[in-house]
Enzyme design. Structure first.
Site, PDB file in Angstrom:
ATOM      1  CG  ASP A   9      70.636  57.543 103.945  1.00 56.11           C
ATOM      2  OD1 ASP A   9      69.876  56.694 103.431  1.00 56.11           O
ATOM      3  OD2 ASP A   9      71.596  57.236 104.670  1.00 56.11           O
ATOM      4  CE  LYS A  72      66.382  52.008 101.231  1.00 56.37           C
ATOM      5  NZ  LYS A  72      67.574  52.708 101.702  1.00 56.37           N
ATOM      6  CD  GLU A 170      70.700  53.499  99.936  1.00 52.88           C
ATOM      7  OE1 GLU A 170      71.294  52.431 100.213  1.00 52.88           O
ATOM      8  OE2 GLU A 170      69.498  53.687 100.165  1.00 52.88           O
ATOM      9  CG  ASP A 192      75.238  50.907 101.790  1.00 55.05           C
ATOM     10  OD1 ASP A 192      75.010  50.541 102.956  1.00 55.05           O
ATOM     11  OD2 ASP A 192      74.563  51.773 101.201  1.00 55.05           O
TER      12      ASP A 192
END
Ligand code: AMP
Length: 617
Positions: A9, A72, A170, A192
């Site tokens: 992850d 990211k 994800e 999420d």
């Protein structure tokens, strides 16, 4: 070579690595040598080498310009995409064409290179755990990541020496981890909310098959934003309460990157405490005063409410795309550290009318799912199949700048589509093909994924039959091919994303990462020792400034001698000497720290004396 595949992850704030334990068949996160499962996704570029994880995070406040976090958000993006948020990032982002570049630690790096440092640390962690080398990984990305962002993630893997055998969304990974525990039938909503991104996915689970029905989200929303609104609120409060001291010392906190970083970290810590406590006290020592303030959960909720509400729109849109209403949802799964905020849980529960599932650790659930997917690919699980969807429509620009969609969004992948095109002018020998991603009608409003030219034989307008094929693989990565069918000559071309790295660049980065890796191993320990020395020096300096008059002359002299010895040691390369000198300063300042603490406590208990002393010095 090991056939082992690990699950990673690669998070905005933290990253994790996991595997499926053969003995139990259950996925497990691999902790570091100190037992910590999370690796902060922070990379510091120091004059001595690269530092990653906790030591890098610790020096965020001290070296804001050379310490990269939230990278990211920059993956696979151009300067135009990120220039708004670049204003909030303390490191330098260079303006220019193509993939964004950062200027840190005296050199230029790209986001995939920074992510590669994180991936490499996780790879090494796994290798230590298994006692053998690991070359393959499944890496997760937000469902909303476009082609360029997925490519950038694969590039990061290659630079780190990892073959990214599959990229998984994800929320899909989360549902996979969840499904392993309960192979029931039903519709699952995965909510999420991490540090930098928000995703929601609606999935159907049936007979071990996970089918993503719809995805939606916001790539610019997360816990970092909670921290920012809280930090700005604190900044206003500090300015209002301490304007006298600030004016006297001519300090503008908003323009001081170090102070702003301290503020951000303090805000985040307070936010986290308020997830489990109703109230908390914030204490922030500044050069001329100490800021102290009590905060309640209600204060935080008032500030973040608009941000939490912003997550509900994408939830409703995902439901609409899946053709479902909230009542059709059987389970709600929470992912990401920010779902620990009680207000977030309340709002999600109200929207879906269900108590969210919180059996799995929201920080670990994505990595656990990635490990399950890795296990499936390695042949360890055969009764599960993963179906994902493409989050945005893909098409070709045609005459007049109109987008011709070949693959509509929410199409289950892998998939392919074909369409015939022709020319508009007589004798045309060059056909320009422009590949686009997005939901808008006009090419100029969509994201350009790439352009390529196809050479054909001259023919009258309308005669050539150009077949364009779109192929999306299981990773969600697109290949486009074009072929003129009428003439014998045929050509097929693969599209490269606009913001991708070329082979030569990736090759150079792989080389660089090896060069720097050697330096890393040798210098990491030294850097950590120096970092610790710096922290201790700052604290000792502050303690002396605030409380030198509270201790006798001999004690003060002992501290000053220890500090001078540490400064001397710190400028050298002898790690043991730095450690010893650091310990000596700690020992020398122990008593002074206690005296200061007593004074501060007296102040907090009613008399304003301590604050006055601290403030006057
Ligand atoms: P992730 O990207 O999933 O690692 O989530 C990181 C985000 O979760 C950061 O913004 C953290 O500040 C936030 N976070 C972690 N733990 C908590 C907590 N207990 N309460 C509130 N936010 C948290």
């Amino acid at each position: 070579m090991s056939s082992r595949i690990i699950g990673i992850d690669l998070g905005t704030t933290n990253s994790l690595v996991a595997y499926v334990d053969e003995a139990t068949g259950l996925p497990r996160v691999i902790p570091d040598a100190d037992g910590r499962p999370l690796l902060p996704s922070v990379v510091a570029f120091t004059p001595d080498g690269i530092v990653v994880g906790e030591p890098a995070r610790r020096q965020l406040a001290r070296r804001p310009a050379d310490t990269v976090y939230s990278v990211k958000r920059l993956m696979g993006r151009g300067f135009e995409d990120v220039k708004d948020e670049a204003r909030y990032l303390p490191f330098r982002i260079l303006a220019g064409e193509g993939l964004v570049r950062l200027a840190v630690g005296g050199r230029e790096v790209t986001p995939p290179e920074v992510s590669a440092v994180v991936l490499k640390a996780l790879k090494e962690r796994a290798e230590r755990h298994f006692g053998e080398s690991v070359e393959k990984a499944v890496v997760t990305v937000p469902a909303y990541f476009n082609d360029a962002q997925r490519q950038a993630t694969k590039d990061a893997g290659r630079i780190a020496g990892l073959d990214v055998v599959r990229i998984v969304n994800e929320p899909t990974a989360a549902s996979l981890a969840y499904g392993l525990h309960r192979l029931s039938e039903g519709v699952v909503a995965v909510y999420d909310l991490g540090g930098g991104t928000f995703d929601v996915s609606i999935l159907r689970v049936k007979d071990g098959v996970f089918e993503v029905l719809a995805t939606n989200g916001d790539t610019h929303l997360g816990g970092d934003d909670f921290d920012r609104v809280l930090a700005l609120w604190l900044l206003e409060d500090i300015a209002a309460r301490h304007h006298t001291e600030l004016d006297r010392d001519c300090v503008d906190l908003a323009r001081d990157p170090e102070a702003m970083q301290e503020l951000r970290l303090a805000a985040e810590a307070a936010k986290i405490r308020l997830s489990s406590e109703e109230r908390t006290t914030l204490t922030l020592p500044f050069a001329g005063f100490t800021y102290r303030r009590e905060m309640t959960r209600a204060d935080l909720e008032r500030l973040v409410e608009p941000l939490v509400r912003r997550t509900l729109g994408p939830c409703r849109r995902a439901l609409a795309d899946a053709g479902l209403s909230a009542a059709d949802i059987d389970e709600v799964v929470l992912v990401g550290g920010s779902t620990r905020v009680p207000l977030v849980r309340r709002r999600v529960q109200e929207l879906f009318g269900k108590t969210p599932h919180s059996q799995l650790n929201p920080d670990e659930v994505v990595a656990l799912g990635a490990a399950v997917q890795a296990h499936i690919l390695a042949g360890g699980i055969t009764n599960m199949l993963l179906l994902d969807v493409t989050p945005l429509s893909l098409g070709i620009e045609s005459l007049g700048g109109i987008v011709n969609v070949l693959i509509p969004r929410n199409t289950t992948i892998p998939t392919s589509a074909r369409e015939m095109f022709t020319t508009s002018a007589d004798g045309q020998t060059l056909v320009d093909l422009h590949v686009l991603q997005g939901e808008r009608e006009l090419a100029k409003d969509c994201r350009s994924l790439g352009r390529f030219e196809l050479r054909i034989d001259p023919m009258p307008a309308g005669m050539p039959k150009i077949e364009v094929t779109f192929l999306i693989d299981a990773n969600g990565i697109l290949q486009v091919q074009a072929k003129e069918q009428r003439s014998d000559k045929a050509a097929s071309i693969e599209v490269k994303p606009t913001y991708g790295l070329n082979e030569a660049e990736v090759g150079r980065m792989i080389e660089d990462s090896f060069t720097y890796a050697e330096a890393d191993v040798e210098t990491r320990m030294l850097i950590e020792a120096r970092n610790e020395a710096d922290t201790v020096l700052v604290h000792a300096g502050r303690a002396l400034k605030q409380g030198a008059h509270l201790v006798d002359v001999a004690e003060r002299a002992a501290i000053e001698t220890a500090v001078a010895a540490l400064r001397a040691a710190r400028s050298g390369d002898d790690r043991d000497r730095i450690h010893e000198a650091t310990t000596a300063v700690n020992r020398a300042t122990e008593h002074l720290a206690e005296v200061l603490m007593d004074a501060a406590l007296k102040g907090a208990l009613g008399s304003r004396r301590a604050t006055e002393i601290l403030g006057e010095r």
